[in-house]
Design an enzyme around this catalytic site. Structure first.
Site, mmCIF file in Angstrom:
data_model
loop_
_atom_site.group_PDB
_atom_site.id
_atom_site.type_symbol
_atom_site.label_atom_id
_atom_site.label_comp_id
_atom_site.label_asym_id
_atom_site.label_seq_id
_atom_site.Cartn_x
_atom_site.Cartn_y
_atom_site.Cartn_z
ATOM 1 N N ASN A 7 35.169 92.696 -106.724
ATOM 2 C CA ASN A 7 33.759 92.318 -106.805
ATOM 3 C C ASN A 7 33.059 92.727 -108.091
ATOM 4 O OD1 ASN A 7 33.842 91.066 -104.364
ATOM 5 N ND2 ASN A 7 32.932 92.745 -103.205
ATOM 6 N N GLU A 29 34.786 84.060 -107.728
ATOM 7 C CA GLU A 29 34.189 83.762 -106.431
ATOM 8 C C GLU A 29 32.687 83.613 -106.618
ATOM 9 O OE1 GLU A 29 34.875 85.777 -102.177
ATOM 10 O OE2 GLU A 29 33.669 86.991 -103.533
ATOM 11 N N TRP A 85 32.951 97.966 -90.002
ATOM 12 C CA TRP A 85 33.238 97.258 -91.256
ATOM 13 C C TRP A 85 33.845 98.220 -92.261
ATOM 14 C CZ3 TRP A 85 30.363 98.231 -95.875
ATOM 15 C CH2 TRP A 85 30.806 97.463 -96.965
ATOM 16 N N ARG A 132 27.696 90.678 -91.414
ATOM 17 C CA ARG A 132 29.099 90.283 -91.316
ATOM 18 C C ARG A 132 29.286 89.322 -90.140
ATOM 19 N NH1 ARG A 132 28.885 91.646 -95.686
ATOM 20 N NH2 ARG A 132 29.955 93.307 -96.793
ATOM 21 N N ASP A 155 41.336 84.242 -96.646
ATOM 22 C CA ASP A 155 40.277 85.196 -96.967
ATOM 23 C C ASP A 155 40.287 86.364 -95.986
ATOM 24 O OD1 ASP A 155 37.952 86.234 -98.194
ATOM 25 O OD2 ASP A 155 36.721 85.299 -96.643
ATOM 26 N N HIS A 161 28.967 100.211 -102.734
ATOM 27 C CA HIS A 161 28.564 98.837 -102.400
ATOM 28 C C HIS A 161 27.057 98.721 -102.632
ATOM 29 C CE1 HIS A 161 28.528 94.983 -100.352
ATOM 30 N NE2 HIS A 161 29.852 95.027 -100.218
ATOM 31 N N SER A 211 35.502 98.196 -105.615
ATOM 32 C CA SER A 211 36.817 98.826 -105.791
ATOM 33 C C SER A 211 37.127 99.124 -107.252
ATOM 34 C CB SER A 211 37.901 97.919 -105.199
ATOM 35 O OG SER A 211 37.935 96.661 -105.865
#
Length: 625
Positions: A64, A128, A222, A253, A355, A392, A439
């Site tokens: 990401n 993405e 999650w 989610r 995915d 995040h 990450s």
């Protein structure tokens, strides 16, 4: 299990890395390189096994954070602006920029080590979204952890790796952190690690709040359930200043399976609608003006997207759906050739399933067991329980030193990512006010902190003795739950119900109930107030008394006892900081009904510190520089 049968093992090193996730791997990789040049020792201690430790261990379908700086796709300033807007202005520019300017090189290392990254016909990474690139990431963590372990091995006798050792407490010598203690979760061994510098990379926290999944679903989350607030506890108990402890993350989610929605929003351009088929982001766009300038900027901050969804639910317009059916059909309809259209449909179906097979198998199972074909049927989404994850869209963690060339004034104090405690460093979820690392950024921040920590070791070669009395006191405290159980378990027929102690499972349920009902959990629509928070804080003080009576029948329960003590401290710092910040700034994460609007004078960091000498909390308001 008899606590008296534990042997004590003392391990001496120079840099002690605590954790096994992405930040720990980055730290081990980079620190080993600099340690070899400077004849320093590096020891990594992990609660689990490195290839299966941390959030990435479940696999990922995207990285990401990748800027593409060499190709001019983005600039560091672009990313800093994005992060500051998503966090409603509360982020450290120096820390975010330091990660952003180095993160691409980390991603290139991952590819060199064997991580398959999607590429287009011209050999460019497939994006993405603007910052995200697609990967075949089911073995992502294995690949990265192998590189970290190899780097430690190259140090020979100066590199060591201990797995399945649970760290409970920092070891202090006056105002300096000089080690840590913990116990093996497989053998009767109490560990004392002595070091010149300690790097805290033990992740964020889950199960502080009551989860959406209870009963037969208990344990689903999650964020990985084994991340239990150890980072926050360790830095707090060392006396470090903390920041953004109020900024938890509430991810939206796929309902019940916690399947991430990023690929559907970003790759497939899917919409989310209410049960009437209305696009609530369009319908309620005027609400975003109340949160300007952040609400009116693009992209809309994650917490505000949550907030508009919560308003729909309050009006009874649920359930909320991700229109997976509509998204795929729309993409296929754009292709005029019928044969090519069918080929594209099969490709999209494959990508949609992959995915989740890459990273959240439970979501694929949920679809299969409920006869859901995502290309034909929409799927429910919902806001999860709150998590503490500064890598995040949360921001909680230690207040750390920024880089000398970027950090303004008081934001730099000698070594990158050192906390306010001498010799104690933090990175990844353990370092605050530098969100959206994900990450690759966590790995990068681990590298930054690992290099700086080795420099600290070289500059501070002095060794400190830990007395036998200090070791004995720490050992007795850590193993006390085993003794409590041994002394009292025969008092009742059911060992789980006893007036002399409380088992960790029941303790966790009690903590989660308090946090859910008083600190704005999922069951109350993430709403709270000064009165509720004050009451919740009172209950937490009772829990602190009860924590002295935690009991463990075996090593697994001993670990559970300490996980919940760590969660309790995470909870207290969270409540205290929410009380301190008298405004609502992230309405989709928590909403203070007594202060329902954002205030200009709270465009500031809300920090806190627990004083190890007095046992008192200090709340600190710091200017954004």
């Amino acid at each position: 299990m008899n606590a008296d049968n534990f042997k004590t093992l003392v391990v001496e090193t120079d840099l002690l890395i605590l954790g096994g996730g992405m930040a720990a791997c980055g730290a081990a990789y980079e620190a080993s390189y600099w340690a070899k040049k400077n004849k320093q020792r590096v020891t990594l201690v992990d609660k689990a096994a490195m290839e299966r430790s941390g959030a990435v261990a479940m696999g990922l379908s995207a990285i990401n954070l990748y800027l593409g700086l060499s190709k001019g796709n983005n600039t560091v300033d672009d990313y800093v602006s994005y992060v500051k807007n998503d966090l409603m202005g509360i982020a450290r520019k120096d820390l975010v920029a330091n990660i952003a300017r180095h993160v691409d090189s980390s991603v290139h290392l991952f590819e060199k080590w064997g991580l398959p990254i999607w590429k287009d016909e011209e050999g460019n990474y497939v994006n993405e979204g603007r910052w995200q690139i697609m990967i075949h990431g089911e073995s992502y963590k294995n690949i990265v952890s192998e590189a970290a372990k190899s780097a430690l091995k190259e140090l020979g006798e100066d590199g060591a790796y201990y797995e399945r050792v649970f760290i409970t407490e920092p070891v202090m010598y006056e105002d300096r952190c000089v080690g840590a203690v913990g116990f093996s979760v497989r053998e009767n061994v109490f560990y004392v690690f002595k070091a010149k510098a300690v790097l805290d990379v033990m992740g964020g926290a889950v199960h502080v709040f009551r989860p959406r999944s209870v009963g037969e679903g208990l344990g689903r989350s999650w964020y990985p359930p084994f991340n239990s607030g150890a980072s926050t506890y360790f830095t707090l108990k060392a006396g470090a200043e903390m920041t953004c402890q109020e900024v938890r993350f509430v991810p939206v989610r796929f309902k019940d399976s916690y399947g991430p929605v990023g690929a559907w929003f970003l790759l497939f351009k899917s919409r989310a609608t209410n049960a009437k088929g209305e696009d609530y982001m369009e319908k309620r766009s005027s609400e975003l003006e109340n949160w300007a300038p952040y609400g009116t900027s693009k992209p809309t901050p994650a917490n505000l997207r949550n907030y508009l969804m919560l308003l729909e639910l309050e009006e009874g317009n649920g359930p909320i759906y991700m229109r997976t059916d509509e998204a795929i059909q729309k993409l296929v309809a754009e292709i005029p050739d019928e044969k090519e259209s069918r080929r594209k449909m099969k490709e999209l179906e494959s990508e949609a399933w992959e995915d989740f097979l890459d990273m959240t198998v439970s979501q694929a199972l949920n679809w299969a067991s409920h006869n859901i074909m995502p290309e034909e049927t929409p799927s429910e989404i919902s806001a999860c329980e709150p998590y503490f994850i500064s890598s995040h869209s949360g921001a909680s963690g230690a207040w750390v030193s920024g880089p000398k060339d970027l950090a303004p004034g008081e934001h730099h104090w000698g070594y990158d990512n050192m906390t306010s405690v001498k010799g104690l460093f933090a990175a990844g979820d353990a370092a605050g006010a530098s969100s959206h690392k994900f990450s690759s950024g966590s790995f990068t921040e681990g590298r930054i902190a690992g290099k700086a920590a080795i420099a600290f070791c070289v500059d501070h070669p002095e060794a400190f003795e830990i007395s036998e009395e200090q070791t004995a006191a720490m050992k007795e405290r850590v193993l006390q739950p085993l003794k409590t159980f041994q002394e009292h378990h025969a008092y009742t027929n059911d060992e789980d119900v006893n007036p002399n102690y409380i088992k960790p499972r029941m303790f966790m349920f009690r903590l989660q109930k308090i946090m859910d009902e008083y600190a704005g959990g999922a069951s109350v629509g993430f709403k709270t107030s000064g009165a509720l928070l004050t009451r919740g804080l009172e209950y937490l003080q009772f829990m602190k008394e009860d924590a002295e009576k935690l009991a463990a029948a075996d090593l697994n329960e001993l670990m559970r006892c300490w996980e919940n003590v760590h969660r309790m401290w995470q909870a207290e710092s969270h409540i205290r900081t929410m009380l301190f910040r008298e405004e609502t700034r992230w309405p989709g994460y928590y909403f203070r009904t007594d202060y329902p609007r954002m205030k200009e004078d709270w465009e500031a960091f809300a920090n806190c510190r627990w004083d190890p000498e007095s046992g008192k909390w200090e709340m600190i308001k710091r200017e954004i520089l």
